[in-house]
Design a protein around this motif. Structure first.
Motif, short mmCIF file in Angstrom:
data_model
loop_
_atom_site.label_atom_id
_atom_site.label_comp_id
_atom_site.label_asym_id
_atom_site.label_seq_id
_atom_site.Cartn_x
_atom_site.Cartn_y
_atom_site.Cartn_z
N PRO A 46 0.82 -1.22 0.00
CA PRO A 46 0.00 0.00 0.00
C PRO A 46 0.86 1.27 0.00
O PRO A 46 0.90 2.01 0.98
N VAL A 47 1.57 1.50 -1.10
CA VAL A 47 2.36 2.71 -1.29
C VAL A 47 2.07 3.26 -2.68
O VAL A 47 1.59 2.55 -3.56
N ASP A 48 2.38 4.54 -2.86
CA ASP A 48 2.20 5.19 -4.15
C ASP A 48 3.51 5.81 -4.59
O ASP A 48 4.40 6.05 -3.76
N ASN A 49 3.59 6.09 -5.88
CA ASN A 49 4.74 6.81 -6.44
C ASN A 49 6.08 6.18 -6.07
O ASN A 49 7.03 6.87 -5.70
N TYR A 50 6.17 4.86 -6.21
CA TYR A 50 7.39 4.14 -5.87
C TYR A 50 8.37 4.28 -7.04
O TYR A 50 8.18 3.69 -8.10
N ILE A 51 9.41 5.08 -6.83
CA ILE A 51 10.43 5.33 -7.85
C ILE A 51 11.76 4.79 -7.33
O ILE A 51 12.24 5.21 -6.27
N ALA A 52 12.36 3.89 -8.08
CA ALA A 52 13.62 3.28 -7.69
C ALA A 52 14.73 3.72 -8.64
O ALA A 52 14.47 4.08 -9.80
N ARG A 53 15.95 3.66 -8.14
CA ARG A 53 17.11 4.06 -8.93
C ARG A 53 18.27 3.13 -8.58
O ARG A 53 18.51 2.84 -7.41
N ILE A 54 18.97 2.68 -9.59
CA ILE A 54 20.18 1.90 -9.38
C ILE A 54 21.30 2.62 -10.10
O ILE A 54 21.13 3.10 -11.22
N GLU A 55 22.44 2.75 -9.40
CA GLU A 55 23.56 3.49 -9.99
C GLU A 55 24.89 2.92 -9.52
O GLU A 55 24.97 2.33 -8.44
N VAL A 56 25.90 3.13 -10.34
CA VAL A 56 27.26 2.72 -10.04
C VAL A 56 28.11 3.98 -10.02
O VAL A 56 28.15 4.71 -11.01
N VAL A 57 28.77 4.23 -8.89
CA VAL A 57 29.61 5.43 -8.76
C VAL A 57 31.03 5.03 -8.39
O VAL A 57 31.23 4.06 -7.65
N PRO A 58 32.02 5.74 -8.92
CA PRO A 58 33.40 5.44 -8.57
C PRO A 58 33.63 5.60 -7.06
O PRO A 58 33.04 6.46 -6.42
N ALA A 59 34.49 4.76 -6.54
CA ALA A 59 34.91 4.82 -5.14
C ALA A 59 36.43 4.63 -5.11
O ALA A 59 37.01 4.15 -6.10
N PRO A 60 37.09 5.00 -4.02
CA PRO A 60 38.56 4.91 -3.99
C PRO A 60 39.13 3.54 -4.36
O PRO A 60 40.14 3.45 -5.05
N ASP A 61 38.49 2.46 -3.94
CA ASP A 61 39.01 1.13 -4.23
C ASP A 61 38.15 0.35 -5.21
O ASP A 61 38.11 -0.88 -5.17
#
Length: 144
Positions: free
Chosen positions: A86-101
């Motif tokens: 029972p939720v509305d406006n469910y927007i998901a995002r998947i991303e890959v970002v550089p990290a030090p290692d």
């Protein structure tokens, strides 16, 4: 508006990880708990507005619409169309970002829902979907 977040850091090149997870139509190829999906109307899985549907035993069990796909930014976002909670406006995002290692993979979502549903969403999506998928990536790429 509640926010759901799960992340993992991997000792791998961001482009290498993105090459595995970037396919909006290929989530089941790297996620062990997600059923196979197909694009409705043979839509291009990189074009906003494309809808993927997940199929179990010949039945559509979920549909999600691509909102954004950015190869250069190594991210895509989507809206869950057939929401089991029972939720509305469910927007998901998947991303890959550089990290030090290596890189960090972030899987986030925002949605509208009552306070008492937050723990349910955290468990159902955060732990049983996002975290399981991120753990599978870690098992695949973390060879320490």
């Amino acid at each position: 508006m509640p926010t759901l977040l799960r992340t993992t850091t991997l000792p791998a090149d961001p482009d290498q990880i993105w090459s595995v997870i970037k396919g909006f139509d290929e989530l089941a190829s790297w996620h062990p708990r997600v059923p196979p999906s197909e694009m409705e109307e043979n839509a291009d899985p990189t074009t906003p507005g494309a809808v993927r549907r997940f199929i179990v035993d010949g039945n559509v069990v979920a549909r999600e619409e691509l909102i954004e796909h950015d190869d250069r930014g190594r991210t895509y976002s989507y809206e869950v169309l057939d929401q089991p909670l029972p939720v509305d406006n469910y927007i998901a995002r998947i991303e890959v970002v550089p990290a030090p290692d290596g890189c960090e993979v972030r899987w986030t979502a925002t949605y509208d829902g009552a306070d008492d549903i937050i723990p349910v969403v955290e468990n159902a999506f955060g732990d049983n979907v996002y975290l399981v998928g991120l753990d599978a990536l870690r098992d695949r790429f973390d060879r320490r």
